[in-house]
Design a protein around this motif. Sequence first.
Motif, mmCIF file in Angstrom:
data_model
loop_
_atom_site.group_PDB
_atom_site.id
_atom_site.type_symbol
_atom_site.label_atom_id
_atom_site.label_comp_id
_atom_site.label_asym_id
_atom_site.label_seq_id
_atom_site.Cartn_x
_atom_site.Cartn_y
_atom_site.Cartn_z
ATOM 1 N N SER B 48 -53.723 -11.110 -38.930
ATOM 2 C CA SER B 48 -53.705 -10.459 -40.395
ATOM 3 C C SER B 48 -53.237 -8.809 -39.844
ATOM 4 O O SER B 48 -52.455 -8.271 -40.519
ATOM 5 C CB SER B 48 -55.032 -10.061 -41.185
ATOM 6 O OG SER B 48 -55.380 -11.496 -41.460
ATOM 7 N N GLN B 90 -54.108 -11.835 -47.249
ATOM 8 C CA GLN B 90 -55.276 -12.947 -47.394
ATOM 9 C C GLN B 90 -56.110 -12.692 -48.693
ATOM 10 O O GLN B 90 -56.530 -13.655 -49.083
ATOM 11 C CB GLN B 90 -56.031 -12.414 -46.160
ATOM 12 C CG GLN B 90 -56.614 -13.910 -45.334
ATOM 13 C CD GLN B 90 -57.373 -13.515 -43.983
ATOM 14 O OE1 GLN B 90 -56.963 -12.531 -43.559
ATOM 15 N NE2 GLN B 90 -58.010 -14.430 -43.492
ATOM 16 N N ASP B 168 -50.225 -14.729 -45.349
ATOM 17 C CA ASP B 168 -51.376 -14.738 -44.520
ATOM 18 C C ASP B 168 -52.452 -15.776 -45.004
ATOM 19 O O ASP B 168 -53.154 -15.586 -45.964
ATOM 20 C CB ASP B 168 -52.058 -13.361 -44.497
ATOM 21 C CG ASP B 168 -53.155 -13.215 -43.337
ATOM 22 O OD1 ASP B 168 -53.375 -14.116 -42.849
ATOM 23 O OD2 ASP B 168 -53.579 -12.058 -43.236
ATOM 24 N N GLU B 169 -52.551 -16.692 -44.398
ATOM 25 C CA GLU B 169 -53.513 -17.871 -44.686
ATOM 26 C C GLU B 169 -53.453 -18.372 -46.018
ATOM 27 O O GLU B 169 -54.349 -18.259 -46.890
ATOM 28 C CB GLU B 169 -55.114 -17.439 -44.258
ATOM 29 C CG GLU B 169 -55.197 -17.154 -42.917
ATOM 30 C CD GLU B 169 -56.676 -17.110 -42.393
ATOM 31 O OE1 GLU B 169 -57.548 -17.641 -42.991
ATOM 32 O OE2 GLU B 169 -56.988 -16.412 -41.514
HETATM 33 MG MG LIG Z 1 -56.633 -12.481 -41.127
#
Ligand SMILES: [Mg+2]
Lengths: 315, 519, 371, 383
Positions: B48, B90, B168-169
């Motif tokens: 991240s 995220q 991000d994810e």
């Molecule tokens: Mg992360």
Amino acid sequence: MNDSVLVLSIVSAIVAGTPILFAALGEILTERSGVMNLGVEGMMLIGGVTGFWAGVQTGNLWVALLAGGLAGVVFSAVHALLAISLRVNQIVSGLALVIVGNGLSSYWGTIGDAPLIQSFNGVQVDPILPEALRGLPAVGPILFGHDPVVYLSWLIVAGAGYFLYRTNAGLSLRAVGEDPAAADAAGLSVTGIRYLFTLVGGFGAGVGGAYLALAVLGTWQAGMTAGAGWIAVALVILAGWRPWLALLASYVFGALRTLGFTLQIAGVEVPSDFLSMIPFVVTFLVVVIVSANPERARRVGAPASLGEPYSREAR
Amino acid sequence: MAAVGETILEVRDLNKSFYGVAANEQVNFDLRAGEVHGLLGENGAGKSTLCSVLAGLYRPDSGEISLDGQRVSLRSPHEAAEHGIGMVYQHFRLVPSLTVAENLVLGLKGQGVRLTLRAVETRVAEIAEEYGLSVHPSAYIWQLSVGEQQRVEILKQLYRGARILILDEPTAVLAPQECEKLFEVVRHMADQDHSVVLVSHKMEEILGHTDRVTVLRGGRNAGTVPTEDATASQLATMMIGAEHMPEAGQHEPRRIDDAEPVLTVTDLHVTGDRGTPAVNGASLEVCRGQIVGIAGVAGNGQREFQEALAGLRPATSGSVRLGDRDITAASPRRRSQVGLAYVPEDRLGTGLASGLTIEENLVLKSYREPPHSRFGVLSSSAIAATARTLVERFDVRGARRQMAVSLMSGGNLQRAILARELTRSHDVLLAASPTRGLDVAATAAVRGHIRAETDDGRGVLLFSEDLAEITELSDLILVMSRGRIVGSYTPETLDVEELGLLMTGAKDHGAHQDGGRAA
Amino acid sequence: MTLRVSVEPRARPALAVRVGVPIASLAAAALVGAAIIVVSGNSPLEAYRTVLDSSLNGVRPITRTLVLATPLILTGLAAAVAFRMRVWNIGAEGQLYMGAIAASGLALWLPADTPKVLMLAAMIVGGSVLGALWAGVAALPKAYFNTNEVITTLMLNFVALYFMNYLIFGTVSFWRDPGRNYPQGKLIPDSAELPIIHHRLHYGLVIALIAAVVLWWVLRGTTWGFELRTIGDSPSASRYAGMSVSGKILSVLALSGALAGVAGAIEISGTLKALDPRAVATELGFTGIVVAAVARLNPLGVVPVAVLLGAVAASGAKLQTIGIDAEIVFLLQGLIFLFVASGEFFLSNRLVVSSTSAAMSQTPATEAAHE
Amino acid sequence: GDDEEAAPAAPAEAPAEAPAEEPAEEPMEEAEPAEEPMEEVEPAEEAAPSDGTGYSVAFVFDLFIEDGGWNTTHYRGVQKVQEAFPGLEVQVIEEISPGPAATNAFEDLASAGVDMIVGTTYFMPDVMPVAEQYPDTIFLTWAGWQTADNVGHFDGATEDGRYLDGLIAGSVTQSGIIGYPAGYPIEEVNRALNAFTIGVREVNPDAVVQVVYINSWYDPPVEQQAAEALANGGADVLAHELNSPAVASVAEDRGLNIIGYSSDRSEVAPNAWLSSFTFEWGPYYIDQVQQMIDGTWEPALTYGGLQAGMIGNSPYGQDVTDEMLALVNERRQQILDGTFDYFAGPILDNEGNVQVPEGGTIPFEERTTCCLWLIEGVEGSIS
Ligand SMILES: [Mg+2]
Ligand SMILES: Nc1ncnc2c1ncn2[C@@H]1O[C@H](COP(=O)(O)OP(=O)(O)OP(=O)(O)O)[C@@H](O)[C@H]1O
Ligand SMILES: Nc1ncnc2c1ncn2[C@@H]1O[C@H](COP(=O)(O)OP(=O)(O)OP(=O)(O)O)[C@@H](O)[C@H]1O
Ligand SMILES: [Mg+2]
């Protein structure tokens, strides 16, 4: 008809409410950006003394109001620096402004061999609309009988409402106050916007103070606001951070005060001190009643990030 | 516009640290036009952070970033956007109180003065059409499910003409069908010559949907490889440096016809933050030694359901029984006293008080009981002692005596919560997404603890959006949708396809969503 | 590689930092103050010497400083305890009035030959109770409707002021000494006067100091204080832990109001000896808020800050005798607030000079334990 | 509630209990303030032999001397003192709020060796403890009531001037309504208001005076609103007992007439201006300083009006006609000669109770404890 107590009282309430309205509008925009500035009282005092000084020098109302506003801007910059950049507790920074503003304005107003406190300004604040309109029953005095600054305040209210809800800049302002992290990611400059609108708030308070000295009181007095700035802060909350409601709140607050005096004249058997409490008690009750209903409370709720400093990399 | 395969983004010797903790050290990274580039790594590996630097959110301490061979400095998300870099974080960055369209135009330059959303809405419709990202432009964000919000985030970047999209994810919060749709979108964008950076912990996602993959370990490069040459175990090695990852052993579902119920929920109704119904008549039973898993797309009332069970939110009707005790109206403290342990989804802020020390957090539920306090007076020595034993037993790392827990890492935060909850006497464990965002090791440890619960005849109610987790742990799998239990499977009868359909059965669950920005 | 100076949050400020920063801030305030004094045509050195002479140099000056500091310690504590839980009680001002009203009322109502101990106890308890109740008027809506307490406590200040004025100027109340040329409160009996330590310094100071120490201990050493800190830190975590937030709002505001009320009681019993609205309404409550904040909401820190302000105030008249305007004195106080408040920033953040290698400044571990 | 019986009761019980519990008050009863200052004011008139060299006096104000109201009236007195005693060292200390701050200020000055310290507002409670410790320093405070060997007090009989102001207001008003914003419903204020109303009704029996208490001595925005409220109620003349010029500027803006409070507001309200009584502290201060220099100073409770020269009047405005002036001057002379008493009974309060019976009056030495009632013709209440 036009000299009936009711009509006249409404007019008086508008006059009395106008300085507070300017200050409240400024504070609304400041708080919408997530910054709380309790220093309104101090900024009004600084704006008042500067505006009055400019009035004495130039005799021009607009120059004087501008000067007052700019003084408020300069003063609010201190709060901006502390609250936004240095992340100082905003309540403290605001209170400090009140103290400094009080000392500074009194000092300026009373020094010299021709202190402001003994000077009188040649500034003319008269109704602008034609007699014909002003003469109309009821609406005449209430709507058409005012000086240009009152109409300016109405324009600003409308403008602020339009700005907040109908412009991109207004959207940005609301976003920054609601969720600075999201606003930041969207490419807005949270710090920039907060600085800008803290200064805007200072301008409003400064103009309010200048108008109070020049038009309402006609003279400058040390500590002349005597709490008006605090009332403006309260009305912002009472108005749920909405310009139109701020207009209403400012006038109603003024009217409630006048009501207390009218009741005294009517000789009601209630001690005058208790009549003087009316506007404060009513404000208290309204705020409580509004918040008692969760649905209403949410609608007139504070900007979500109010008072919270924002730092990009903190988590 | 760079030709396909050409390097458009290049990162050299990037360094970024927080509180003196190096998040990225000498990281190198390059991205090609039209590729999907996987970014793999454990918790805190620095994924991240790297992304946030590229998105202009974090300022690197040092290092070079160049776009199309030009060295650039990305001082703000705005500058990054101007270079065509957009990131879906995220934790989503949308203003809940604004509409989809408003969020899309927010911060866009050259919009003129007036706020004109109609134009936006039509353009949005087009893009949505093109990429199959359907959302209602005039809906408020808080009304949307997490999946929908993610689509808004992606739309937002496309609307801003991002040619480099960083995710991000993205799948952490999605149901299987939603994941599939997402990867279609991603692939489609790549075909359109966009480049996509895809961050994930999940090996299969990386292997299945990327062209190249870069692995970070402890903030440093562990290497970049073309996906087709890569194998799971190879990547795992690069990630955690050990040959084989800990085995998440599948366990025997228990037969539980005889066992008596420890938690009984009947026809529970709960209202959400916005006054709209969130849980409408949910009923279930958890027996001793049984793990009941509740699958569902975020925002279908799970959170309100958990909060109602934990006593954090009043039930409008229905009943909750713990053993033979009716606890429908009991206070959170009472529930915890009579045997309900709760591991909430939101670790920092609900599970733990971020500003307090680890010691204080470990006694957050027992500070009123001797030996931690007597007659309202705290015993710091007793508290320290308890903390010491728990930290050892549950192997909580990175905790320093007087340090605020907010400085601790995700997995360790979760360990701390488990340590506190599981060591209090209880009959039922209520656990919400207990391993979200945790790396393999941490995940295995947490799941081990959960299984151990049933061995001592306790009941576990497990909420998770991670289907794999649900299927791996549960003896009974329930599906929650629109605030109701809409399906029930045993591991034998499980039909993942159908279950997924149930989960995503209807799309307008929004009304039950409150901002949906998970912790 | 280029050097870059960046701001970085500190996990925990070291003791040296926590002591050094406020002192540096004070020095800065003194410098700017000096500039202003010069502009106003006076000598800063003479001015500051005067401040020291009339506030700290000698027993008598010190007692005067402490007399002025005593109520500020208590109102400072009142603000500190509420702000610790993020309850913004702006109402210490009005709560103090109520404390003064209750204390003077009891002193006049109880028989004058009541034993001093009982009399003083009654006044202080009475003052704290009425102060607490007055805070409760704002606490109830805050606790149950989450009503914005900034506005409610603010409004209640005005109401309390009018009420106090009413008792002396508005009518011949039980508090008022009738038939005087100018309305004034009845003098309280000797039994109601706090004993004197020295000169005019009364034992109210001791009460304030005890309050500070006790509050400090309560915050860190009791379950009540633990809950207060937890709620202040993260409300949802505290609800999750089973703490009653609304209950705590009530008890915290009550304690805050009680402390302000005691300040009022002590002003009556120790210095004023009668309910004189003009002398009671001197912004002690508002000043207390700033005192608390400058002290970083630490009860023990409140004491030195209050003494500092007392010192500046104690020299007000003396400064005028050397030709420095009264307003300059207010200005100095304001400056102290502004600067020390800004210093806060450097307590929670540090400037880091970073180059190629990531800045490896001290890790939280090496930093000192917290208060 | 309690006010109803309290109000009439107050004057009655005041003398009764006062000597009993406050022996210090006795000078009040004995002193014949009416003439006492009279004779002593004389020396001040002819130039003082000593120019005050070697002596020092300090004046302590609760606000600043330029407030254009109360404090300015005292500062005029200070300037008179400086003229009379060029060699005298005079200090002015401003913005000292009553309470411990004031006590400190008086202590600072006394310990610095100042010979006479004057508190220009109600500082008595703060002065007493200091006076004990500095027996060689002379202390004077406004409106104090408890003397000591080195402590005396003074006050001005506003009502004398107010009665004359009332004559003008009553003659000028067309609507028969006179607005009167005031600070607090206290004796001093009511006394002046009652005298004012007597003047008004003498020339205009049907006129009424509407009083509004704002419960503050200084709050310009509220003073302005109170004045507006009264104007809205039909008042065409405003008088007030408040310090800021706010009321005067309302009168000017709305084309009404204004009676000031102890200071000339003709600059703020050139057209509206009628007149105002003024406090003349100068003669009293000069006299006290002179006594100090001569070593003849004795503690006294001085309450003086026109006769004592402590009450004067400002310049008159354009709307004040000659016959009005004639009447005013006649009455003033009669009061100076002691041949006219505007407080002569019968006097009814505005609830119809007899406050002063036929043939009675309010004796000068009892005035300071009057009035907790409003006279017939006043609209408003002090309850
Ligand atoms: Mg992360
Ligand atoms: N917000 C923060 N401020 C300061 N230091 C932090 C912060 N977050 C993490 N750290 C430090 O960085 C280290 C690694 O944190 P991180 O969250 O990456 O752990 P992690 O690798 O995710 O471990 P886990 O797998 O247990 O989550 C922690 O030991 C912590 O001390
Ligand atoms: N804003 C921040 N403040 C302090 N420390 C941070 C911050 N962001 C990241 N860190 C620390 O930097 C390191 C890298 O964190 P980062 O979030 O990049 O890891 P990650 O690979 O994204 O982990 P995860 O898989 O848990 O998201 C960790 O030690 C983390 O604790
Ligand atoms: Mg992590």
